[in-house]
Design a protein around this motif. Structure first.
Motif, PDB file in Angstrom:
ATOM      1  N   LYS A  21      30.652  -3.512-131.741  1.00  0.00           N
ATOM      2  CA  LYS A  21      31.269  -2.814-132.578  1.00  0.00           C
ATOM      3  C   LYS A  21      31.110  -1.106-132.082  1.00  0.00           C
ATOM      4  CE  LYS A  21      31.749  -5.754-135.476  1.00  0.00           C
ATOM      5  NZ  LYS A  21      31.645  -6.250-137.165  1.00  0.00           N
ATOM      6  N   GLN A  22      31.095  -0.543-130.727  1.00  0.00           N
ATOM      7  CA  GLN A  22      31.310   0.640-130.662  1.00  0.00           C
ATOM      8  C   GLN A  22      32.228   0.837-130.530  1.00  0.00           C
ATOM      9  OE1 GLN A  22      28.437   1.916-127.229  1.00  0.00           O
ATOM     10  NE2 GLN A  22      27.464  -0.276-127.481  1.00  0.00           N
ATOM     11  N   LYS A  23      32.599   2.164-130.588  1.00  0.00           N
ATOM     12  CA  LYS A  23      33.488   3.072-130.005  1.00  0.00           C
ATOM     13  C   LYS A  23      34.240   3.909-129.584  1.00  0.00           C
ATOM     14  CE  LYS A  23      35.714   0.419-133.935  1.00  0.00           C
ATOM     15  NZ  LYS A  23      36.434  -1.020-133.582  1.00  0.00           N
ATOM     16  N   GLU A  24      34.516   4.297-129.232  1.00  0.00           N
ATOM     17  CA  GLU A  24      35.870   5.660-128.423  1.00  0.00           C
ATOM     18  C   GLU A  24      34.951   6.977-128.993  1.00  0.00           C
ATOM     19  OE1 GLU A  24      35.680   6.606-124.963  1.00  0.00           O
ATOM     20  OE2 GLU A  24      35.635   3.681-124.749  1.00  0.00           O
ATOM     21  N   PHE A  25      34.446   7.462-128.321  1.00  0.00           N
ATOM     22  CA  PHE A  25      33.993   8.353-129.706  1.00  0.00           C
ATOM     23  C   PHE A  25      35.685   9.496-130.228  1.00  0.00           C
ATOM     24  CE2 PHE A  25      33.111  13.160-130.086  1.00  0.00           C
ATOM     25  CZ  PHE A  25      32.256  12.943-131.343  1.00  0.00           C
ATOM     26  N   HIS A  26      35.522  10.076-131.064  1.00  0.00           N
ATOM     27  CA  HIS A  26      36.215  11.510-131.602  1.00  0.00           C
ATOM     28  C   HIS A  26      35.549  11.772-132.799  1.00  0.00           C
ATOM     29  CE1 HIS A  26      38.584   9.320-135.080  1.00  0.00           C
ATOM     30  NE2 HIS A  26      38.803   7.828-133.852  1.00  0.00           N
ATOM     31  N   MET A  27      36.265  12.971-133.059  1.00  0.00           N
ATOM     32  CA  MET A  27      35.500  13.898-133.709  1.00  0.00           C
ATOM     33  C   MET A  27      35.922  13.514-135.435  1.00  0.00           C
ATOM     34  SD  MET A  27      34.085  16.291-132.616  1.00  0.00           S
ATOM     35  CE  MET A  27      33.750  17.167-134.139  1.00  0.00           C
ATOM     36  N   GLY A  28      37.395  12.243-135.122  1.00  0.00           N
ATOM     37  CA  GLY A  28      37.314  12.142-136.618  1.00  0.00           C
ATOM     38  C   GLY A  28      36.206  11.333-137.803  1.00  0.00           C
ATOM     39  N   TYR A  29      35.407  10.631-136.593  1.00  0.00           N
ATOM     40  CA  TYR A  29      34.234   9.003-137.332  1.00  0.00           C
ATOM     41  C   TYR A  29      33.604  10.244-137.957  1.00  0.00           C
ATOM     42  CZ  TYR A  29      36.395   5.247-134.612  1.00  0.00           C
ATOM     43  OH  TYR A  29      37.015   4.084-134.571  1.00  0.00           O
ATOM     44  N   LEU A  30      33.091  11.634-137.152  1.00  0.00           N
ATOM     45  CA  LEU A  30      32.193  13.005-138.405  1.00  0.00           C
ATOM     46  C   LEU A  30      32.667  13.472-139.651  1.00  0.00           C
ATOM     47  CD1 LEU A  30      30.638  14.489-135.168  1.00  0.00           C
ATOM     48  CD2 LEU A  30      30.431  12.408-135.853  1.00  0.00           C
ATOM     49  N   SER A  31      33.251  13.670-139.826  1.00  0.00           N
ATOM     50  CA  SER A  31      34.059  13.204-140.638  1.00  0.00           C
ATOM     51  C   SER A  31      33.101  13.108-142.202  1.00  0.00           C
ATOM     52  CB  SER A  31      35.602  13.252-141.435  1.00  0.00           C
ATOM     53  OG  SER A  31      35.634  13.766-142.632  1.00  0.00           O
ATOM     54  N   GLY A  32      32.376  13.476-142.890  1.00  0.00           N
ATOM     55  CA  GLY A  32      31.761  13.606-143.863  1.00  0.00           C
ATOM     56  C   GLY A  32      30.418  13.496-143.911  1.00  0.00           C
ATOM     57  N   PHE A  33      29.833  13.448-142.453  1.00  0.00           N
ATOM     58  CA  PHE A  33      28.833  12.880-141.488  1.00  0.00           C
ATOM     59  C   PHE A  33      27.790  14.362-141.422  1.00  0.00           C
ATOM     60  CE2 PHE A  33      31.197   8.929-142.687  1.00  0.00           C
ATOM     61  CZ  PHE A  33      30.107   8.243-143.377  1.00  0.00           C
ATOM     62  N   PHE A  34      26.879  14.246-141.150  1.00  0.00           N
ATOM     63  CA  PHE A  34      26.679  14.696-140.050  1.00  0.00           C
ATOM     64  C   PHE A  34      25.813  14.697-139.206  1.00  0.00           C
ATOM     65  CE2 PHE A  34      25.147  16.523-145.006  1.00  0.00           C
ATOM     66  CZ  PHE A  34      25.470  17.797-143.799  1.00  0.00           C
ATOM     67  N   ALA A  35      25.638  15.440-137.471  1.00  0.00           N
ATOM     68  CA  ALA A  35      25.284  14.323-136.679  1.00  0.00           C
ATOM     69  C   ALA A  35      24.448  15.589-135.562  1.00  0.00           C
ATOM     70  CB  ALA A  35      26.617  14.132-135.329  1.00  0.00           C
ATOM     71  N   GLU A  36      23.492  15.156-135.393  1.00  0.00           N
ATOM     72  CA  GLU A  36      22.026  15.175-134.914  1.00  0.00           C
ATOM     73  C   GLU A  36      22.530  15.553-133.212  1.00  0.00           C
ATOM     74  OE1 GLU A  36      19.531  16.906-134.998  1.00  0.00           O
ATOM     75  OE2 GLU A  36      18.351  16.267-137.275  1.00  0.00           O
TER      76      GLU A  36
END
Length: 260
Positions: free
Chosen positions: A132-147
């Protein structure tokens, strides 16, 4: 709490892949409620409304290793058979030269890329469905944090290659066949086309610091599958009351019986 800063995810720190959150916060809270409902002696502070509000969706950084393995094995296989004729028992041993070889594609061998992360927290919720991996883009981070990662892939090369080679050898020996015994003469595995993908994986986390001893406890939920793990504090007061409610009546009965 980790903070998403887009500038930190550029250049060499730009993730290659991401597994998006499939479980939203409402569902994660429901899972937490069901889980904590089965725990009888957890301090109420751990699941108070103020504490539960701290439940956070975090993308944790991982390196995923892939390669192609070419392996071969030579061995001797023995087949032993026995039978009786009259009073005599016979044993026959047939010996075979056994050869196996093959090519195996290896993908998505994970390594935690954050040194400060609690390994039990971020690895206790494995596995993830890597398909289920996707190519990364910033939209996936909306509403979440990231380390952001603080360990490079080179740190893991030796250990992951040893792990893959051991798995390849085990796979070959597991396909030898039906022999009474097998003696492996040689077994080799050659790794080709190694690759590393910097990937973000979704986890819902909740941490709690015990005011008495300063120890950190946690709850973690796989943001894709809902699998949970955690380490919980114990309310010693509630345990003490339980002990008293059981021990004192039993002690009174024993004393009465002894007196009689």
């Amino acid at each position: 709490n980790p903070v998403v800063v887009s500038q930190r995810l550029k250049g060499t720190y730009h993730p290659d892949r991401i597994i998006p959150f499939a479980i939203d916060r409402k569902k994660a809270l429901e899972i937490f409620g069901q889980w904590i409902g089965t725990k009888k002696y957890v301090p109420r502070d751990f699941y108070s409304s103020d504490q539960v509000e701290k439940l956070t969706g975090v993308y944790f950084p991982y390196w995923l290793y892939g390669c192609q393995v070419k392996a071969s094995m030579d061995a001797r296989g023995d087949k032993v058979s026995t039978w009786a004729a009259g009073n005599i028992r016979y044993t026959k041993t047939d010996q075979y030269d056994v050869s196996r070889q093959g090519t195996m594609e290896v993908a998505n061998v994970p390594r935690n890329a954050l040194s400060k992360a609690n390994r039990r927290l971020v690895e206790g919720v494995f596995p993830f469905d890597m398909e289920k991996q996707k190519e990364f883009h910033m939209g996936y981070l909306s509403g979440f944090f990231a380390e952001n990662r603080d360990m490079e892939s080179g740190k893991f090369v030796q250990e992951v290659e040893q792990e893959v080679e051991a798995y390849a050898r085990q796979s070959l020996t597991g396909q030898v066949g039906d022999y009474s015994s097998v003696q492996v003469r040689s077994c080799q595995a050659r790794l080709e086309k190694p690759s590393w993908k910097y990937t973000l994986l979704p986890v819902w986390t909740l941490t709690y610091k015990d005011k008495r001893n300063g120890r950190i406890y946690y709850f973690a939920c796989n943001g894709q599958s809902g699998k949970i793990c955690g380490e919980l504090p114990v309310d010693r007061g509630r345990l003490g009351r339980l002990f008293a409610s059981i021990f004192l009546p039993v002690a009174a009965v024993l004393l009465a019986v002894g007196y009689m």
